[in-house]
Design an enzyme around this catalytic site. Structure first.
Site, PDB file in Angstrom:
ATOM      1  N   GLU A 160       0.803  -1.303  -0.066  1.00 49.41           N
ATOM      2  CA  GLU A 160       0.116   0.008   0.033  1.00 49.41           C
ATOM      3  C   GLU A 160       0.791   1.260  -0.110  1.00 49.41           C
ATOM      4  O   GLU A 160       0.657   2.123   0.840  1.00 49.41           O
ATOM      5  CB  GLU A 160      -1.144   0.039   1.219  1.00 49.41           C
ATOM      6  CG  GLU A 160      -2.163  -1.095   1.071  1.00 49.41           C
ATOM      7  CD  GLU A 160      -3.136  -0.702   1.996  1.00 49.41           C
ATOM      8  OE1 GLU A 160      -3.541   0.402   2.523  1.00 49.41           O
ATOM      9  OE2 GLU A 160      -4.021  -1.709   2.419  1.00 49.41           O
ATOM     10  N   GLU A 341      -5.034  -8.547   1.005  1.00 48.71           N
ATOM     11  CA  GLU A 341      -5.365  -8.404   2.247  1.00 48.71           C
ATOM     12  C   GLU A 341      -7.085  -8.238   1.932  1.00 48.71           C
ATOM     13  O   GLU A 341      -7.575  -7.550   1.230  1.00 48.71           O
ATOM     14  CB  GLU A 341      -4.922  -7.223   3.050  1.00 48.71           C
ATOM     15  CG  GLU A 341      -3.485  -7.246   3.265  1.00 48.71           C
ATOM     16  CD  GLU A 341      -2.993  -5.868   4.068  1.00 48.71           C
ATOM     17  OE1 GLU A 341      -3.834  -5.125   4.578  1.00 48.71           O
ATOM     18  OE2 GLU A 341      -1.903  -5.861   4.044  1.00 48.71           O
TER      19      GLU A 341
END
Ligand code: GCO
Length: 436
Positions: A160, A341
């Site tokens: 991320e 995720e």
């Protein structure tokens, strides 16, 4: 046809969130050790889940759940504790031991190189704000790949990037807790993208056998209000036209996967794009819900209404996000999909019967996997799903106050308890998703 035969059913973690042992075996500090005054309840990651010492017990629990894969990250400050360029053997040994333990348990390791824990010495040299950081990241990536690629096939460069750039350098609620100008943010973004591209090339050269590389951006997807062609087209357009950085998919993935400038990346030169756009083996993304961040305000999640179901993070529960996410990304980037995720924080505690009942999480996983299976049934190539997280852990600025795990962690005693969701997930894995 549902989930593929070798589907990578897994769960994820990140070094700073679980390992602890913050100065052990030669490890030095990282930017999250600067967190005093920035984390709820004054929590920190010094001990966390003590996974560094308990990894054998933890892998045994993963085996009990029946995981086929486990996504973890390497702590950069364990591998290069100082700027002298000498790798720390003891730090490397930990990841070799963990990897061997996983492989012996029949669990495929998936390794993330950067999950937000930059060594402090490197930050002090300028970190992501300086072009030299690319060189340091490439050496670190090479070192990890040289040491571990005989056992690890799946690699992720950065976790991320949008979150650590926004949280760490724009809003300042994540390490290194600073707020920079828009211009600096653009420079950081460019350096981060170049570091990814150069690392991919270096990793393939350093690997002892062919490895598979991806990146794990967060994914902002907008879902259609209903499934008319018109709504689907509108959702697709909004997903890829999201005019904000960080959480919009094309902001990161168009340069990385297509070599194209997107909204807000016009500062990338043609030369930059060539470096950034390296062939990847799969398209990974983290996805917790649809809409929200960055979508046009009044359309952020068109299906939400007052009182809409939410997790303990206050995030809306939008189970179809995995279906639309996988579908839109597969259409656009044409790579096999890996969900790196997806999960929820819940108000878990050990109940009077000694168990941790988390029916909300069971339902959450069930619904999300139904969406993912639908995508697989429609022919979208999906290689795996990593639930976040394998165990409760240090949830960044929220410390230990939010629990995402399949495994409950009682921090004072470090006791682990498999939650009901872990048993549910075990049955899902056993049936390869047929029982959903
Ligand atoms: C993230 C991280 C995880 C978080 C999780 C829950 O991308 O934010 O990868 O470290 O803990 O997403 O917030």
């Amino acid at each position: 046809m549902g989930f593929s035969e070798n589907f990578l059913w897994g769960a994820a973690s990140a070094a700073h969130q679980v390992e602890g042992a913050y100065l052990e075996d030669g490890k030095s500090l990282n930017i999250w050790d600067l967190s005093e005054g920035h984390v709820a309840y004054g929590d920190d990651g010094k001990i966390a889940c003590d996974h560094y010492h308990r990894y054998k017990e933890d892998v045994a629990l993963m085996k009990e759940i029946g995981l086929k894969s486990y996504r973890f990250s390497v702590s950069w400050a364990r591998i290069f504790p100082t700027s002298d360029g000498k790798a720390n053997e003891k730090g490397i040994q930990f990841y070799k031991d963990l990897t061997n333990e996983l492989i012996n348990a029949g669990i495929v390791p998936i390794c993330t190189l950067y999950h937000w824990d930059m060594p402090l010495w490197l930050y002090e040299l300028g970190g992501w704000e300086k072009e030299e950081n690319i060189k340091y990241f490439v050496s670190y990536a090479e070192e990890c790949v040289r040491a571990l690629s005989d056992k690890i096939e799946y690699w992720l460069t950065l976790n991320e990037p949008g979150s650590f750039i926004e949280g760490g350098y724009d809003l300042g609620y994540h390490a290194p807790f600073v707020q920079r100008s828009k211009e600096s943010i653009r420079a950081i973004t460019r350096i981060t993208m170049l570091a990814h591209g150069k690392a991919v090339v270096a990793m393939r050269n350093a690997a002892k056998r062919p490895i598979k590389i991806g990146c794990a951006p967060s994914f902002g997807v907008i879902m259609p209000l209903n499934e008319t062609e018109e709504e689907i087209e509108r959702a697709r357009r909004l997903t890829f036209d999201m005019d904000e950085p960080y959480y919009s998919t094309p902001w990161w993935s168009d340069p990385v996967c297509l070599g194209k400038r997107q909204w807000g990346t016009d500062y990338l030169s043609d030369e930059d794009l060539k470096i950034i756009n390296q062939p990847l083996d799969f398209f990974a993304f983290n996805c917790y819900n649809a809409g929200g961040f960055g979508a046009p305000k009044n359309q952020s999640n068109p299906r939400c209404y007052p009182g809409y179901p939410r997790t303990a993070m206050d995030w809306p529960i939008t189970p179809d996000c995995l279906y639309w996410g996988a579908r839109f990304c597969y259409e656009r980037y044409g790579l096999p999909i890996l969900i790196t995720e997806n999960g929820m924080a819940n108000l878990d505690f050990k109940m009077m019967d000694g168990k941790v009942h988390d029916p909300q999480r069971v339902d959450f996983i069930h619904r999300h996997l139904l969406g993912l299976r639908r995508a697989a049934e429609e022919g979208i190539e999906i290689i795996g799903y990593q639930y976040w997280s394998i165990m409760d852990n240090f949830e960044w600025a929220l410390g230990y106050s939010r629990r995402f795990g399949l495994i409950y962690v009682d921090y004072p005693t470090q006791e682990r308890v498999l939650k009901d969701s872990a048993y549910f997930y075990r049955d899902v894995i056993k049936s390869n998703g047929e029982n959903l």
